[in-house]
Design a protein around this motif. Structure first.
Motif, mmCIF file in Angstrom:
data_model
loop_
_atom_site.group_PDB
_atom_site.id
_atom_site.type_symbol
_atom_site.label_atom_id
_atom_site.label_comp_id
_atom_site.label_asym_id
_atom_site.label_seq_id
_atom_site.Cartn_x
_atom_site.Cartn_y
_atom_site.Cartn_z
ATOM 1 N N GLU A 66 0.816 -1.206 0.000
ATOM 2 C CA GLU A 66 0.000 0.000 0.000
ATOM 3 C C GLU A 66 0.854 1.262 0.000
ATOM 4 O O GLU A 66 0.511 2.269 -0.623
ATOM 5 N N ALA A 67 1.999 1.224 0.708
ATOM 6 C CA ALA A 67 2.847 2.412 0.795
ATOM 7 C C ALA A 67 3.714 2.593 -0.441
ATOM 8 O O ALA A 67 4.120 3.712 -0.760
ATOM 9 N N GLY A 68 4.024 1.492 -1.112
ATOM 10 C CA GLY A 68 4.875 1.586 -2.295
ATOM 11 C C GLY A 68 6.349 1.640 -1.987
ATOM 12 O O GLY A 68 7.167 1.775 -2.897
ATOM 13 N N SER A 69 6.729 1.543 -0.719
ATOM 14 C CA SER A 69 8.137 1.501 -0.340
ATOM 15 C C SER A 69 8.260 0.955 1.073
ATOM 16 O O SER A 69 7.339 1.117 1.892
ATOM 17 N N VAL A 70 9.399 0.333 1.345
ATOM 18 C CA VAL A 70 9.634 -0.202 2.684
ATOM 19 C C VAL A 70 9.787 0.939 3.683
ATOM 20 O O VAL A 70 9.304 0.862 4.815
ATOM 21 N N THR A 71 10.421 2.021 3.272
ATOM 22 C CA THR A 71 10.631 3.156 4.181
ATOM 23 C C THR A 71 9.307 3.757 4.623
ATOM 24 O O THR A 71 9.087 4.003 5.815
#
Length: 331
Positions: free
Chosen positions: A16-21
């Motif tokens: 959902e966020a599009g990145s691990v960070t």
């Protein structure tokens, strides 16, 4: 490692966020901790779940398969938790069932609850695992979780509990009475380079946060000995290791607690509960009693009380609307 529900929630958060960070921020985790957990999950399922590129993180075909199943399983399990919690709460009213990790609050909270509610049984489930406690709260076997986490993160952010901070403590270092630094008022973390460390077990991000603080101080600590609290104290008293501890730690013969200059590490205790469960209504009152229990301990630790007086922002925290993972990520 077995694939658990919390792992599915992490995978969904990354997608959902599009990145691990960004997912780590939303979950209230340190980014290295989430990356490590993702690698373990990928080893468990047998392949990479995400492509990582300039445009962000995208699911692999295996990731799409796991996500499709996770998006069916998570709502179903959440509904089961709500139904079980409601059933258990209606079947067993008038109790305070608390799960707690090691900390300064639990004993006093049991006493205060027993005094305030003499006809309501109070039970305590003690363990080193915050994840275990959160799971027990969600499935209705416990009412409240009293656990710790690196400030400003929250324990098991994917569990769906809400959290009320009880206190924020500085992290100090326990050394033997004969240690070269034992007579100092406070010590920069860098002066502990080369020491052997010991720690009690835990399942949060504390070891990652400690390693990051050491890196900022210019050194890399060796892997710590992991053992129970009593064994850690024995190592310190014998001069074989030093141990990170909460500033409010009780006085121990043969051992000295040293404040770290600038307080590079902070540890806070929180009371958590299921916002959809029957114990939610009593959460703020139990949290207020937990704060009073903490203040009781501070009152008999004059050295720590003096340190708190000179360092605003630490110590007991006011009871406010509880925190969720989304609110923590914005703090």
């Amino acid at each position: 490692m077995d694939l658990e529900l919390r792992h599915l929630r992490m995978i969904c958060a990354i997608a959902e966020a599009g990145s691990v960070t960004k997912a780590a921020a939303a979950l209230g985790l340190a980014q290295p901790a989430l990356t490590t957990q993702l690698k373990r999950i990928e080893r468990t399922v047998g392949g990479p779940l995400f492509h990582r590129g300039r445009r962000g993180t995208r699911p692999t075909p295996l990731g799409d398969l796991v996500l499709a199943r996770a998006r069916l399983v998570i709502p179903a399990v959440n509904g089961l938790h709500r139904d079980v919690t409601a059933f258990v709460g209606s079947a067993r009213p008038g109790q305070f069932r608390i799960g707690a990790t090691n900390g300064p609050v639990s004993g006093g909270l049991v006493q205060r609850l027993a005094t305030a509610y003499p006809n309501s049984p109070v039970t305590m489930h003690a363990t080193w695992s915050a994840d275990e406690i959160c799971a027990r709260v969600l499935d209705g076997r416990l009412d409240y979780a009293l656990v710790g986490a690196c400030s400003p993160s929250i324990p098991s952010p994917d569990a769906g509990l809400v959290w009320q901070p009880v206190c924020v403590d500085p992290v100090w270092v326990l050394v033997g009475a004969g240690h070269r630094l034992a007579g100092r008022d406070e010590v920069p973390l860098a002066e502990f380079a080369g020491e052997r460390w010991a720690t009690a077990p835990g399942d949060g991000c504390f070891n990652d946060c400690f390693a990051a603080a050491c890196a900022r101080a210019g050194f890399t600590p060796p892997p710590p000995y992991e053992m129970d609290v009593a064994s850690c104290i024995d190592l310190v008293a014998g001069g074989a290791a030093v141990v990170l501890c909460q500033g409010i730690v009780r006085p121990i013969p043969g051992v000295v607690a040293l404040p770290l200059e600038g307080s590079p590490l902070r540890w806070r205790h929180l009371l958590g509960w299921d916002p959809a469960g029957p114990a939610a209504a009593g959460g703020p009152e139990v949290a207020a009693l937990a704060v009073q229990s903490y203040l009781d301990v501070v009152a008999i630790r004059p050295r720590f009380a003096a340190w708190l007086g000179a360092n605003p922002g630490f110590g007991a925290q006011p009871v406010t609307p509880p925190l969720s993972a989304a609110r923590v990520s914005r703090r």
